[in-house]
Design a protein around this motif. Structure first.
Motif, PDB file in Angstrom:
ATOM      1  N   GLU A  87       0.834  -0.949   0.102  1.00 39.28           N
ATOM      2  CA  GLU A  87      -0.164  -0.234   0.014  1.00 39.28           C
ATOM      3  C   GLU A  87       0.927   0.971   0.020  1.00 39.28           C
ATOM      4  O   GLU A  87       1.048   2.637  -0.732  1.00 39.28           O
ATOM      5  CB  GLU A  87      -1.134  -0.412   0.980  1.00 39.28           C
ATOM      6  N   GLN A 142       3.557   2.136  -1.024  1.00 38.34           N
ATOM      7  CA  GLN A 142       3.050   1.795  -2.807  1.00 38.34           C
ATOM      8  C   GLN A 142       3.214   3.043  -3.342  1.00 38.34           C
ATOM      9  O   GLN A 142       3.598   3.718  -4.478  1.00 38.34           O
ATOM     10  CB  GLN A 142       4.614   0.597  -3.661  1.00 38.34           C
ATOM     11  N   PHE A 143       1.939   3.508  -2.993  1.00 38.26           N
ATOM     12  CA  PHE A 143       1.587   4.549  -3.999  1.00 38.26           C
ATOM     13  C   PHE A 143       0.382   5.427  -3.146  1.00 38.26           C
ATOM     14  O   PHE A 143       0.181   6.230  -3.369  1.00 38.26           O
ATOM     15  CB  PHE A 143      -0.185   3.554  -4.087  1.00 38.26           C
ATOM     16  N   PRO A 174      -3.476   5.396  -0.236  1.00 41.07           N
ATOM     17  CA  PRO A 174      -4.725   5.165  -1.111  1.00 41.07           C
ATOM     18  C   PRO A 174      -5.881   3.782  -0.670  1.00 41.07           C
ATOM     19  O   PRO A 174      -5.904   3.483   0.240  1.00 41.07           O
ATOM     20  CB  PRO A 174      -3.920   4.552  -2.134  1.00 41.07           C
ATOM     21  N   VAL A 211      -6.531   1.854  -5.674  1.00 42.19           N
ATOM     22  CA  VAL A 211      -5.733   2.268  -7.096  1.00 42.19           C
ATOM     23  C   VAL A 211      -6.294   1.712  -8.222  1.00 42.19           C
ATOM     24  O   VAL A 211      -6.896   0.594  -8.580  1.00 42.19           O
ATOM     25  CB  VAL A 211      -4.178   1.884  -6.330  1.00 42.19           C
ATOM     26  N   LEU A 256      -4.402   1.141 -11.819  1.00 40.62           N
ATOM     27  CA  LEU A 256      -2.981   0.868 -12.163  1.00 40.62           C
ATOM     28  C   LEU A 256      -3.140   0.196 -13.744  1.00 40.62           C
ATOM     29  O   LEU A 256      -4.259  -0.545 -13.639  1.00 40.62           O
ATOM     30  CB  LEU A 256      -2.350  -0.290 -11.362  1.00 40.62           C
ATOM     31  N   TYR A 297      -0.460   5.254 -12.227  1.00 40.57           N
ATOM     32  CA  TYR A 297      -1.135   5.163 -11.744  1.00 40.57           C
ATOM     33  C   TYR A 297      -2.511   6.166 -11.158  1.00 40.57           C
ATOM     34  O   TYR A 297      -1.805   7.232 -11.776  1.00 40.57           O
ATOM     35  CB  TYR A 297      -1.215   4.101 -10.097  1.00 40.57           C
ATOM     36  N   GLY A 342      -4.894   7.210  -7.882  1.00 38.40           N
ATOM     37  CA  GLY A 342      -5.208   6.666  -6.655  1.00 38.40           C
ATOM     38  C   GLY A 342      -5.896   7.110  -5.841  1.00 38.40           C
ATOM     39  O   GLY A 342      -6.495   8.872  -5.889  1.00 38.40           O
ATOM     40  N   TYR A 363      -7.632   8.826  -2.381  1.00 38.80           N
ATOM     41  CA  TYR A 363      -7.049   8.516  -1.771  1.00 38.80           C
ATOM     42  C   TYR A 363      -8.038   9.074   0.419  1.00 38.80           C
ATOM     43  O   TYR A 363      -8.239   9.508   1.068  1.00 38.80           O
ATOM     44  CB  TYR A 363      -6.286  10.183  -1.590  1.00 38.80           C
ATOM     45  N   LEU A 397       4.758   5.488 -12.177  1.00 38.39           N
ATOM     46  CA  LEU A 397       5.688   5.079 -10.982  1.00 38.39           C
ATOM     47  C   LEU A 397       7.130   5.029 -10.683  1.00 38.39           C
ATOM     48  O   LEU A 397       7.549   4.855 -12.460  1.00 38.39           O
ATOM     49  CB  LEU A 397       5.115   3.154 -10.535  1.00 38.39           C
ATOM     50  N   PRO A 444       5.428  -1.798  -9.182  1.00 33.33           N
ATOM     51  CA  PRO A 444       4.726  -1.972  -7.722  1.00 33.33           C
ATOM     52  C   PRO A 444       5.063  -2.826  -7.424  1.00 33.33           C
ATOM     53  O   PRO A 444       4.989  -4.381  -8.054  1.00 33.33           O
ATOM     54  CB  PRO A 444       3.810  -1.767  -7.314  1.00 33.33           C
TER      55      PRO A 444
END
Length: 216
Positions: free
Chosen positions: A127, A129-130, A158, A161, A163, A170, A172, A174, A202, A206
């Motif tokens: 999680e 990573q986003f 997030p 997401v 992707l 990506y 997200g 939030y 990114l 991911p």
């Protein structure tokens, strides 16, 4: 003989009528099967391995990932209920409903959309990573006078997401948790699928399992 012929004719007519009725019923069944849409529970899969994640992000469309806190395996939850009686998280039920409505309302079937959910408690590193990092105010000089600066930032995790694995981009959502914000999440997904939202690149692909990016 005439009576017999009439009986045969009546019998033949009745058989033809039955054949027509059977064919009509078959057509009705076919139409129902054509109109049948997949249920939300069939659209959303649990993400538990890098292989499953690879299948989701490997398609040419979008991989929709929802981060849900699954407390079913925690001692308190297990003590209250038997394993077979543990109900799925409410947020997962919401995601299934949203996925069903989004799929039904999808105007273009050219974009393949896959829905998965991840246990945010078990895979918090995934999680992160986003995560959305926003700077708070101005940066201040660090102690020691070496020219370094200290910047305060807020980190938002997030809820959902979208992707594009092929493009490694990506976007997200939030704002809030899934439960209670169904319409907002649905609107977010409709806009993403419709191409109305910009996707962010990114730094690296991911990774569900810690260290798999480094190993690759």
């Amino acid at each position: 003989e005439e009576k017999k012929e009439k009986k045969d004719e009546v019998k033949a007519e009745k058989e033809e009528e039955k054949v027509v009725e059977i064919k009509a019923e078959e057509k009705k069944v076919e139409k129902k099967e054509e109109k049948k849409e997949p249920k939300g529970s069939e659209l959303v899969s649990g993400l538990e391995s890098e292989e499953l994640f690879g299948a989701c992000k490997g398609n040419s469309g979008l991989c929709i990932i929802a981060f849900i806190k699954d407390r079913r395996e925690q001692p308190v939850a297990r003590a209250r209920q038997k394993p077979k009686e543990l109900a799925p998280p409410p947020a997962l039920q919401v995601l299934q409903q949203v996925a069903e409505r989004v799929t039904k309302g999808q105007t273009s079937k050219r974009i393949k959309v896959s829905f998965v959910w991840v246990d945010a408690l078990k895979y918090s590193h995934f999680e992160a990573q986003f995560a959305l990092r926003e700077r708070e105010g101005e940066c201040e000089p660090a102690e020691g006078g070496a020219g370094d600066q200290v910047c305060k930032e807020t980190v938002k995790m997030p809820t959902v997401v979208a992707l594009s694995g092929k493009k490694n981009k990506y976007v997200g959502y939030y704002s809030a948790v899934l439960k209670g914000s169904e319409s907002a999440v649905e609107d977010f997904l409709v806009r993403v699928i419709g191409g109305d939202m910009k996707l962010t690149p990114l730094a690296q692909p991911p990774c569900l399992v810690p260290g798999c990016a480094a190993a690759a």
